[in-house]
Design an enzyme around this catalytic site. Structure first.
Site, PDB file in Angstrom:
ATOM      1  N   GLY A 186     -12.438   9.761  -5.753  1.00 14.27           N
ATOM      2  CA  GLY A 186     -13.056   9.236  -4.539  1.00 14.27           C
ATOM      3  C   GLY A 186     -13.886   8.018  -4.917  1.00 14.27           C
ATOM      4  O   GLY A 186     -13.391   6.893  -4.947  1.00 14.27           O
ATOM      5  N   GLN A 203     -32.942  12.522  19.539  1.00 16.33           N
ATOM      6  CA  GLN A 203     -34.312  13.031  19.677  1.00 16.33           C
ATOM      7  C   GLN A 203     -34.924  12.600  21.014  1.00 16.33           C
ATOM      8  O   GLN A 203     -35.581  13.388  21.690  1.00 16.33           O
ATOM      9  CB  GLN A 203     -35.161  12.521  18.490  1.00 16.33           C
ATOM     10  CG  GLN A 203     -36.520  13.152  18.375  1.00 16.33           C
ATOM     11  CD  GLN A 203     -36.447  14.620  17.954  1.00 16.33           C
ATOM     12  OE1 GLN A 203     -35.446  15.055  17.407  1.00 16.33           O
ATOM     13  NE2 GLN A 203     -37.500  15.378  18.240  1.00 16.33           N
ATOM     14  N   THR A 219      -7.578   6.726  -2.187  1.00 15.58           N
ATOM     15  CA  THR A 219      -8.309   7.952  -2.521  1.00 15.58           C
ATOM     16  C   THR A 219      -7.379   9.127  -2.850  1.00 15.58           C
ATOM     17  O   THR A 219      -6.333   9.307  -2.228  1.00 15.58           O
ATOM     18  CB  THR A 219      -9.221   8.322  -1.334  1.00 15.58           C
ATOM     19  OG1 THR A 219     -10.067   7.205  -1.068  1.00 15.58           O
ATOM     20  CG2 THR A 219     -10.080   9.542  -1.632  1.00 15.58           C
ATOM     21  N   GLU A 273     -15.083   3.902   2.734  1.00 18.05           N
ATOM     22  CA  GLU A 273     -15.030   2.578   2.085  1.00 18.05           C
ATOM     23  C   GLU A 273     -16.130   2.442   1.027  1.00 18.05           C
ATOM     24  O   GLU A 273     -16.718   1.379   0.829  1.00 18.05           O
ATOM     25  CB  GLU A 273     -15.032   1.455   3.116  1.00 18.05           C
ATOM     26  CG  GLU A 273     -13.751   1.506   3.942  1.00 18.05           C
ATOM     27  CD  GLU A 273     -13.279   0.189   4.485  1.00 18.05           C
ATOM     28  OE1 GLU A 273     -13.689  -0.858   3.957  1.00 18.05           O
ATOM     29  OE2 GLU A 273     -12.474   0.218   5.423  1.00 18.05           O
TER      30      GLU A 273
HETATM   31  N1  CAA Z   1     -13.446  -7.905  -7.028  1.00 17.93           N
HETATM   32  C1  CAA Z   1     -12.636  -8.156  -8.071  1.00 17.93           C
HETATM   33  N2  CAA Z   1     -12.668  -7.445  -9.215  1.00 17.93           N
HETATM   34  C2  CAA Z   1     -13.566  -6.443  -9.297  1.00 17.93           C
HETATM   35  C3  CAA Z   1     -14.452  -6.133  -8.249  1.00 17.93           C
HETATM   36  C4  CAA Z   1     -14.368  -6.912  -7.073  1.00 17.93           C
HETATM   37  N3  CAA Z   1     -15.161  -6.670  -6.029  1.00 17.93           N
HETATM   38  N4  CAA Z   1     -15.204  -5.097  -8.612  1.00 17.93           N
HETATM   39  C5  CAA Z   1     -14.840  -4.758  -9.856  1.00 17.93           C
HETATM   40  N5  CAA Z   1     -13.841  -5.591 -10.256  1.00 17.93           N
HETATM   41  C6  CAA Z   1     -13.201  -5.598 -11.554  1.00 17.93           C
HETATM   42  C7  CAA Z   1     -14.268  -5.873 -12.609  1.00 17.93           C
HETATM   43  O1  CAA Z   1     -14.443  -7.261 -12.794  1.00 17.93           O
HETATM   44  C8  CAA Z   1     -13.694  -5.215 -13.823  1.00 17.93           C
HETATM   45  O2  CAA Z   1     -12.709  -6.072 -14.391  1.00 17.93           O
HETATM   46  P1  CAA Z   1     -12.686  -6.359 -15.981  1.00 17.93           P
HETATM   47  O3  CAA Z   1     -12.433  -5.012 -16.598  1.00 17.93           O
HETATM   48  O4  CAA Z   1     -11.569  -7.312 -16.145  1.00 17.93           O
HETATM   49  O5  CAA Z   1     -14.028  -6.875 -16.333  1.00 17.93           O
HETATM   50  C9  CAA Z   1     -12.965  -4.019 -13.250  1.00 17.93           C
HETATM   51  O6  CAA Z   1     -12.712  -4.308 -11.878  1.00 17.93           O
HETATM   52  C10 CAA Z   1     -13.762  -2.746 -13.350  1.00 17.93           C
HETATM   53  O7  CAA Z   1     -14.993  -2.915 -12.707  1.00 17.93           O
HETATM   54  P2  CAA Z   1     -16.145  -1.867 -12.897  1.00 17.93           P
HETATM   55  O8  CAA Z   1     -16.484  -1.782 -14.339  1.00 17.93           O
HETATM   56  O9  CAA Z   1     -17.251  -2.222 -11.955  1.00 17.93           O
HETATM   57  O10 CAA Z   1     -15.421  -0.499 -12.446  1.00 17.93           O
HETATM   58  P3  CAA Z   1     -16.019   0.944 -12.352  1.00 17.93           P
HETATM   59  O11 CAA Z   1     -14.886   1.868 -12.506  1.00 17.93           O
HETATM   60  O12 CAA Z   1     -17.232   1.116 -13.184  1.00 17.93           O
HETATM   61  O13 CAA Z   1     -16.614   1.040 -10.841  1.00 17.93           O
HETATM   62  C11 CAA Z   1     -16.574   1.033  -8.471  1.00 17.93           C
HETATM   63  C12 CAA Z   1     -16.010   0.503  -9.792  1.00 17.93           C
HETATM   64  C13 CAA Z   1     -17.367  -0.089  -7.847  1.00 17.93           C
HETATM   65  C14 CAA Z   1     -17.446   2.263  -8.556  1.00 17.93           C
HETATM   66  C15 CAA Z   1     -15.297   1.314  -7.675  1.00 17.93           C
HETATM   67  O14 CAA Z   1     -14.599   2.391  -8.273  1.00 17.93           O
HETATM   68  C16 CAA Z   1     -15.541   1.607  -6.230  1.00 17.93           C
HETATM   69  O15 CAA Z   1     -15.694   0.693  -5.418  1.00 17.93           O
HETATM   70  N6  CAA Z   1     -15.526   2.901  -5.862  1.00 17.93           N
HETATM   71  C17 CAA Z   1     -15.559   3.296  -4.464  1.00 17.93           C
HETATM   72  C18 CAA Z   1     -14.153   3.428  -3.974  1.00 17.93           C
HETATM   73  C19 CAA Z   1     -14.067   3.263  -2.502  1.00 17.93           C
HETATM   74  O16 CAA Z   1     -14.722   2.456  -1.882  1.00 17.93           O
HETATM   75  N7  CAA Z   1     -13.158   4.031  -1.897  1.00 17.93           N
HETATM   76  C20 CAA Z   1     -12.906   3.926  -0.526  1.00 17.93           C
HETATM   77  C21 CAA Z   1     -11.471   4.197  -0.229  1.00 17.93           C
HETATM   78  S1  CAA Z   1     -10.897   3.503   1.280  1.00 17.93           S
HETATM   79  C22 CAA Z   1     -11.614   4.378   2.511  1.00 17.93           C
HETATM   80  O17 CAA Z   1     -12.577   5.047   2.374  1.00 17.93           O
HETATM   81  C23 CAA Z   1     -11.042   4.189   3.860  1.00 17.93           C
HETATM   82  C24 CAA Z   1     -10.273   5.348   4.363  1.00 17.93           C
HETATM   83  O18 CAA Z   1      -9.137   5.188   4.744  1.00 17.93           O
HETATM   84  C25 CAA Z   1     -10.948   6.652   4.472  1.00 17.93           C
END
Ligand code: CAA
Length: 394
Positions: free
Chosen positions: A138, A350, A133, A377
């Site tokens: 985010g 509550q 992040t 996450e």
């Molecule tokens: N496994 C493998 N590959 C994956 C996948 C998965 N689960 N999900 C997506 N991909 C691949 C896709 O196949 C695609 O590949 P190709 O281009 O080769 O087809 C590529 O990744 C892009 O996928 P998307 O088109 O779905 O990507 P996007 O940008 O539209 O969206 C998203 C992706 C799901 C929104 C992603 O950005 C996401 O999960 N966002 C949330 C981020 C997150 O969870 N952050 C948390 C940080 S950690 C934390 O919070 C803990 C802490 O320490 C505080």
């Protein structure tokens, strides 16, 4: 739990789980429950409980035995996190954040990288963290701006990370950075960065609503020279590694949420049995009975979805489960359990009424702690997007 009159009220345990979870529950009740309120109040990282988890081999649960870990399956991991979170959500993050930090190495590391890092991580000699992040990236994880420029046998990293769990505590960070700034998601790479490397520093520690005993910090990378040997997999593999990591760790957040919800339900039931109004216990009023019945139903539904997801994901190879199903179940378990935790903890406050709102009782802490499980996450809005893509996406 202690009531207003200073009497101890037995908190019922209303289910049976496996041996190791039972052992962790015992530890949680004896060692963690008495510390939970103080950890929340002081906001101090519970180093004593980190030591306890080291002794109990709980810091590398998913690390295979050949790399010095416990080789536990995902269901066992979830049961452990649930039991600890039932006592204290901050403390459960010691285990869950370690898992998040080690998972990219487990999934994307070379044999050499695994042999170098995983045994120390599993022993708790290395605490780790996941650096994805950024202030402007985010939910849109692909929008990171941290750069990694190749120079000979090194990569030079520059950028800022934020909201990093274990920031300042960890010895090893997996940092996601762009090696191909114009290559979109395919330009993201992952690097193992050790804490003492020149140019790497920890910035602001966040003051949070909940999970106060867990460190959440900013990371600053200024011309950090990382050996090329610390690149995970290959250039451009970082986004896939990040997404696959989250597939494997989101059930752990579901388990954390479930534990918080169970803890709050236990408190509410115990209170409803003891607290008297209008000459009878409040548990004898239908208004409270129906609330408790709904809370219990929701908790059990979350448990069933989580355990099913954990079993399915943990045995996905043997069962021939498609990768998109792993992704879907992981997101559904996290989504449903965290929404359940928010609702159940709010209802528990509550039921305890005015006392529920006071810090003297644990349910207000649980309500604050539950909130983060709907956010980190991947927010629950992102989980819904992920689930929908697995259903109707190409
Ligand atoms: N496994 C493998 N590959 C994956 C996948 C998965 N689960 N999900 C997506 N991909 C691949 C896709 O196949 C695609 O590949 P190709 O281009 O080769 O087809 C590529 O990744 C892009 O996928 P998307 O088109 O779905 O990507 P996007 O940008 O539209 O969206 C998203 C992706 C799901 C929104 C992603 O950005 C996401 O999960 N966002 C949330 C981020 C997150 O969870 N952050 C948390 C940080 S950690 C934390 O919070 C803990 C802490 O320490 C505080």
């Amino acid at each position: 739990m202690i009531n207003r009159e200073g009497e101890t009220i037995a908190v019922p345990i209303n289910r049976g789980t496996g041996t190791s979870a039972a052992n962790v529950r015992k530890i949680a009740e004896e060692r963690i429950v008495p510390r939970a309120g103080e950890i929340d109040k002081t906001g101090e990282y519970p180093w004593d409980l980190l030591e306890l988890f080291k002794q109990q081999d709980l810091l590398g649960l998913s690390v295979p035995e050949e790399y010095g870990g416990s080789g536990a399956d995902m269901l066992t991991y979830c049961l452990v996190v649930e039991e600890v979170a039932r006592a204290c959500a901050s403390t459960s993050l010691i285990i869950a954040a370690q898992e998040l930090g080690l998972m990219p190495i487990l999934l994307g590391g070379s044999e050499e990288q695994k042999r170098k890092y995983l045994p120390k991580i599993a022993k708790g000699e290395y605490i780790c963290a996941f650096g994805l992040t950024e202030p402007n990236a985010g939910s849109d994880a692909g929008g990171i701006r941290t750069r990694a420029r190749r120079e000979g046998d090194e990569y030079v990293l520059n950028g800022n990370k934020c909201f990093i769990t274990n920031g300042g505590i960890a010895d090893v960070y997996v940092i996601f950075a762009k090696t191909g700034p114009d290559a979109g998601l395919k330009g993201i790479s992952a690097f193992i960065v050790e804490k003492d490397i020149p140019g790497f520093s920890v910035g602001k520690q966040e003051d949070k609503m909940g999970i106060k005993g867990s460190a959440t910090a900013e990371l600053i990378l200024e011309d950090v020279r990382v050996p090329a040997a610390n690149l995970l997999k290959r250039e451009g593999a970082g986004f896939g590694i990040a997404m696959q990591t989250l597939d494997m760790t989101r059930p752990g957040i579901g388990a954390q949420a479930l534990g918080i919800a169970q803890g709050a339900l236990d408190c509410a039931v115990a209170y409803a049995r003891e607290r008297k109004q209008f000459g009878q216990t409040i548990g004898s009023f239908q208004a409270i009975q129906f609330m408790l019945a709904d809370m219990s139903t929701r908790v059990e539904a979350a448990r069933q979805l989580l355990y099913k997801s954990a079993s399915l994901i943990g045995n996905s190879k043997e069962l021939g489960v498609a990768p998109s199903e792993v992704t879907r179940f992981s997101a559904m378990a996290k989504l449903f359990a965290s929404d359940t935790a928010m609702q159940v903890t709010t209802d528990a406050v509550q039921i305890l009424g005015g006392y529920g709102y006071m810090k003297e009782y644990p349910v207000e802490r649980m309500m604050r702690d539950a909130k983060i499980t709907q956010i980190y996450e991947g927010t629950n809005q992102i989980q819904r997007l992920v689930i929908e893509k697995c259903l109707v996406g190409d």
